[in-house]
Design a protein around this motif. Structure first.
Motif, PDB file in Angstrom:
ATOM      1  N   LYS A  98       1.094  -1.114   0.140  1.00 30.68           N
ATOM      2  CA  LYS A  98      -0.014  -0.407   0.049  1.00 30.68           C
ATOM      3  C   LYS A  98       0.946   1.362  -0.026  1.00 30.68           C
ATOM      4  N   GLU A  99       1.989   1.032   1.196  1.00 33.60           N
ATOM      5  CA  GLU A  99       2.811   1.807   1.390  1.00 33.60           C
ATOM      6  C   GLU A  99       3.131   2.808  -0.927  1.00 33.60           C
ATOM      7  N   ALA A 100       3.733   2.249  -1.890  1.00 36.87           N
ATOM      8  CA  ALA A 100       3.829   2.845  -3.225  1.00 36.87           C
ATOM      9  C   ALA A 100       2.310   3.789  -3.519  1.00 36.87           C
ATOM     10  N   HIS A 101       0.914   3.420  -2.875  1.00 38.16           N
ATOM     11  CA  HIS A 101       0.117   4.146  -3.777  1.00 38.16           C
ATOM     12  C   HIS A 101      -0.377   5.204  -3.061  1.00 38.16           C
ATOM     13  N   LEU A 102       0.018   5.438  -1.650  1.00 42.80           N
ATOM     14  CA  LEU A 102      -0.590   5.976  -0.718  1.00 42.80           C
ATOM     15  C   LEU A 102      -0.526   7.655  -0.827  1.00 42.80           C
ATOM     16  N   TYR A 103       0.288   8.473  -1.971  1.00 47.83           N
ATOM     17  CA  TYR A 103       0.727   9.119  -2.194  1.00 47.83           C
ATOM     18  C   TYR A 103       0.927   9.563  -3.525  1.00 47.83           C
ATOM     19  N   GLU A 104       0.941   8.863  -4.493  1.00 51.37           N
ATOM     20  CA  GLU A 104       0.647   8.696  -6.050  1.00 51.37           C
ATOM     21  C   GLU A 104      -0.449   9.386  -6.796  1.00 51.37           C
ATOM     22  N   HIS A 105       0.480  10.389  -6.809  1.00 51.85           N
ATOM     23  CA  HIS A 105      -1.138  11.220  -8.071  1.00 51.85           C
ATOM     24  C   HIS A 105      -1.377   9.986 -10.092  1.00 51.85           C
ATOM     25  N   ALA A 106      -0.425   9.287  -9.953  1.00 52.54           N
ATOM     26  CA  ALA A 106      -0.404   8.537 -11.458  1.00 52.54           C
ATOM     27  C   ALA A 106      -2.056   8.342 -12.086  1.00 52.54           C
ATOM     28  N   ALA A 107      -1.761   6.674 -10.789  1.00 55.34           N
ATOM     29  CA  ALA A 107      -2.929   5.872 -11.367  1.00 55.34           C
ATOM     30  C   ALA A 107      -4.516   6.727 -10.742  1.00 55.34           C
ATOM     31  N   GLU A 108      -4.298   7.558 -10.022  1.00 52.46           N
ATOM     32  CA  GLU A 108      -5.493   8.004  -8.706  1.00 52.46           C
ATOM     33  C   GLU A 108      -6.488   9.427 -10.245  1.00 52.46           C
ATOM     34  N   VAL A 109      -5.523  10.008 -11.195  1.00 50.69           N
ATOM     35  CA  VAL A 109      -5.765  10.891 -11.770  1.00 50.69           C
ATOM     36  C   VAL A 109      -7.269  10.094 -13.578  1.00 50.69           C
ATOM     37  N   GLN A 110      -6.639   9.499 -13.477  1.00 47.99           N
ATOM     38  CA  GLN A 110      -6.976   8.231 -14.391  1.00 47.99           C
ATOM     39  C   GLN A 110      -8.723   7.983 -14.175  1.00 47.99           C
ATOM     40  N   ILE A 111      -8.754   7.547 -12.745  1.00 51.16           N
ATOM     41  CA  ILE A 111     -10.466   6.904 -12.151  1.00 51.16           C
ATOM     42  C   ILE A 111     -11.222   7.865 -12.461  1.00 51.16           C
ATOM     43  N   PRO A 112     -11.581   8.804 -12.315  1.00 55.88           N
ATOM     44  CA  PRO A 112     -12.721   9.790 -12.848  1.00 55.88           C
ATOM     45  C   PRO A 112     -12.836   9.571 -14.022  1.00 55.88           C
ATOM     46  N   PHE A 113     -12.111   9.112 -14.693  1.00 51.54           N
ATOM     47  CA  PHE A 113     -12.388   9.216 -16.516  1.00 51.54           C
ATOM     48  C   PHE A 113     -13.235   7.786 -16.658  1.00 51.54           C
ATOM     49  N   ILE A 114     -12.569   7.048 -15.856  1.00 58.32           N
ATOM     50  CA  ILE A 114     -12.745   5.730 -16.188  1.00 58.32           C
ATOM     51  C   ILE A 114     -14.204   5.652 -15.459  1.00 58.32           C
ATOM     52  N   GLN A 115     -14.578   6.325 -14.187  1.00 56.53           N
ATOM     53  CA  GLN A 115     -16.133   6.325 -13.631  1.00 56.53           C
ATOM     54  C   GLN A 115     -16.596   7.285 -14.322  1.00 56.53           C
ATOM     55  N   TYR A 116     -16.230   7.734 -15.049  1.00 54.65           N
ATOM     56  CA  TYR A 116     -17.559   8.627 -15.936  1.00 54.65           C
ATOM     57  C   TYR A 116     -18.017   7.888 -16.789  1.00 54.65           C
ATOM     58  N   PHE A 117     -17.561   7.026 -17.862  1.00 55.55           N
ATOM     59  CA  PHE A 117     -17.811   6.486 -18.530  1.00 55.55           C
ATOM     60  C   PHE A 117     -18.285   4.784 -18.360  1.00 55.55           C
ATOM     61  N   LYS A 118     -18.035   4.334 -16.999  1.00 61.34           N
ATOM     62  CA  LYS A 118     -18.076   3.102 -16.345  1.00 61.34           C
ATOM     63  C   LYS A 118     -19.043   2.782 -15.004  1.00 61.34           C
ATOM     64  N   PRO A 119     -19.635   3.653 -13.813  1.00 64.96           N
ATOM     65  CA  PRO A 119     -19.419   3.417 -12.675  1.00 64.96           C
ATOM     66  C   PRO A 119     -19.327   2.348 -12.313  1.00 64.96           C
ATOM     67  N   SER A 120     -19.080   1.216 -13.036  1.00 62.34           N
ATOM     68  CA  SER A 120     -19.532  -0.453 -12.202  1.00 62.34           C
ATOM     69  C   SER A 120     -18.469  -0.830 -12.780  1.00 62.34           C
ATOM     70  N   VAL A 121     -16.816  -0.594 -13.369  1.00 63.37           N
ATOM     71  CA  VAL A 121     -15.838  -0.818 -12.833  1.00 63.37           C
ATOM     72  C   VAL A 121     -15.160  -1.202 -12.264  1.00 63.37           C
ATOM     73  N   LYS A 122     -14.438  -2.173 -12.308  1.00 64.07           N
ATOM     74  CA  LYS A 122     -13.613  -2.796 -10.690  1.00 64.07           C
ATOM     75  C   LYS A 122     -12.631  -2.441 -11.388  1.00 64.07           C
ATOM     76  N   ILE A 123     -11.063  -2.397 -10.675  1.00 68.67           N
ATOM     77  CA  ILE A 123      -9.542  -2.072 -11.047  1.00 68.67           C
ATOM     78  C   ILE A 123      -8.426  -3.074 -10.102  1.00 68.67           C
ATOM     79  N   VAL A 124      -7.255  -2.981 -10.942  1.00 68.12           N
ATOM     80  CA  VAL A 124      -5.889  -3.347 -10.309  1.00 68.12           C
ATOM     81  C   VAL A 124      -5.456  -2.494 -10.959  1.00 68.12           C
ATOM     82  N   VAL A 125      -4.682  -2.268  -9.535  1.00 68.80           N
ATOM     83  CA  VAL A 125      -3.461  -0.784  -9.211  1.00 68.80           C
ATOM     84  C   VAL A 125      -2.544  -1.660  -9.093  1.00 68.80           C
ATOM     85  N   MET A 126      -0.789  -0.850 -10.258  1.00 66.66           N
ATOM     86  CA  MET A 126       0.107  -1.659  -9.616  1.00 66.66           C
ATOM     87  C   MET A 126       0.996  -0.542 -10.048  1.00 66.66           C
ATOM     88  N   VAL A 127       1.971  -0.259  -8.994  1.00 68.98           N
ATOM     89  CA  VAL A 127       2.698   0.678  -9.010  1.00 68.98           C
ATOM     90  C   VAL A 127       4.309   0.339  -9.285  1.00 68.98           C
TER      91      VAL A 127
END
Length: 267
Positions: free
Chosen positions: A116-145
Motif C-alpha cells: 500500500k505504501e507506494a500507492h498512498l501519495y501517488e497521483h498517476a493512477a488516481e487521476v485516471q479513475i474519474p475518467f474511467i468512472q464517468y464512462f463505466k461506474p460499475s468498473v473494477k480496477i487493479v492498480v500497480m505502481v
C-alpha cells in the motif's frame, strides 16, 4: 480497505458535481468507440492534460475490469507494488478492486508484491479513475505502481499479466499512465516525444526503452508502457493509434518549459 484520494483538490476538483462537469468539458460524445487492449494516458492536473485524456477515453469502450499501471513518483514501496484489495475512492464514488485478478497475478508472478505504501501519495493512477468512472461506474480496477527499470522483469510482468487476463479477463483494458517530455522547450519536447510516440505506435518496447534512455527523454511512465506493450502484443495487438498530443504550453502559452501529453490506443 479504502484508498482515499491523495490529489483531489489539486489535480482535479474535490467536488463531485464540478468534477463531472470538468470531465464533460474534456470528452467527445459523438465519436466511434473501440474495444482496445491498452492505452497510454497522461496524468497531469486536469487543466493541463484533461483534454488529451478526455479525448482518449471518449474513444474507448471501457470493459468491466481495468488494469492501471503507474510510475512511482514518490519513491515509496516495493518495485512492483499492487494494491491488495478493497476499493479506491474519488469524488465520483468508490471503485472496487478486482481481487480475483490480484490473487491470480500474485500466484503467477513472484516479482509483484502486495503493498500500500507506494500507492498512498501517488497521483498517476488516481487521476485516471474519474475518467474511467464517468464512462463505466460499475468498473473494477487493479492498480500497480512500478519503479524498477529492469527490462527483463518488465517484459516478464507483461507476459504474466497477459496470461492472467487471457485466462480470466479477456476483455480487460490495460492503462499505462505516463506524461511525456518534462520541462523542456516546446520545440525540444515535440521532437523527443515524436520519437518515443513512433516506437509506441510501432509496438516496439525494446526501441522505446533504448531511445528513451539514450536520448534522455523524460517520459515518466516508460516502465508501465513497456509492460502494457508486451501484454497487449501477447493478447494479439496489431496496431496503435495516436488520438491526441499536446503540451502544457498549448494550454498556458508558455513554451519555454513544457510537459508533453500523449493519448494512444493499442488495438
Amino acid at each position: 480497505m479504502i484508498r482515499y484520494p491523495a490529489v483531489a483538490g489539486s489535480f482535479y476538483s474535490p467536488d463531485k458535481t464540478q468534477l463531472r462537469s470538468d470531465i464533460e468539458d474534456f470528452v467527445n460524445k459523438d465519436v466511434e468507440k473501440y474495444a482496445v487492449l491498452g492505452i497510454v494516458s497522461p496524468h497531469a492536473g486536469y487543466i493541463y492534460s484533461g483534454r488529451v485524456a478526455g479525448n482518449l477515453y471518449s474513444k474507448i469502450e471501457i470493459p468491466d475490469t481495468v488494469i492501471i499501471l503507474s510510475p512511482n513518483h514518490t519513491g515509496f514501496g516495493a518495485p512492483y507494488s499492487i494494491w491488495p484489495g478493497g476499493s479506491w475512492r474519488t469524488p465520483l464514488g468508490d471503485v472496487a478492486v478486482d481481487e480475483e485478478v490480484v490473487t491470480e497475478l500474485l500466484h503467477v508472478c513472484n516479482l509483484i508484491e502486495k503493498d500500500k505504501e507506494a500507492h498512498l501519495y501517488e497521483h498517476a493512477a488516481e487521476v485516471q479513475i474519474p475518467f474511467i468512472q464517468y464512462f463505466k461506474p460499475s468498473v473494477k480496477i487493479v492498480v500497480m505502481v512500478i519503479s524498477s527499470r529492469n527490462i527483463t522483469d518488465l517484459k516478464n510482468i507483461g507476459k504474466n499479466l497477459s496470461q492472467v487476463l487471457n485466462k480470466i479477463r479477456p476483455n480487460a483494458l490495460v492503462i499505462a499512465s505516463s506524461d511525456m517530455t518534462h520541462h523542456e522547450t516546446q520545440t525540444s519536447a515535440n521532437r523527443k516525444d515524436k520519437i518515443a510516440i513512433a516506437e509506441i505506435l510501432a509496438l516496439d518496447e525494446d526501441k522505446l526503452y533504448s531511445k528513451v534512455h539514450e536520448m534522455r527523454i523524460t517520459m515518466c511512465g516508460i516502465y508501465p508502457t513497456v509492460i502494457m506493450l508486451v501484454c497487449s502484443k501477447e493478447r494479439g495487438a496489431k496496431k496503435a493509434e495516436l488520438v491526441r498530443y499536446e503540451t502544457s504550453g498549448d494550454i498556458t502559452g508558455d513554451y519555454d518549459q513544457v510537459v508533453g501529453y500523449a493519448g494512444i490506443m493499442v488495438i
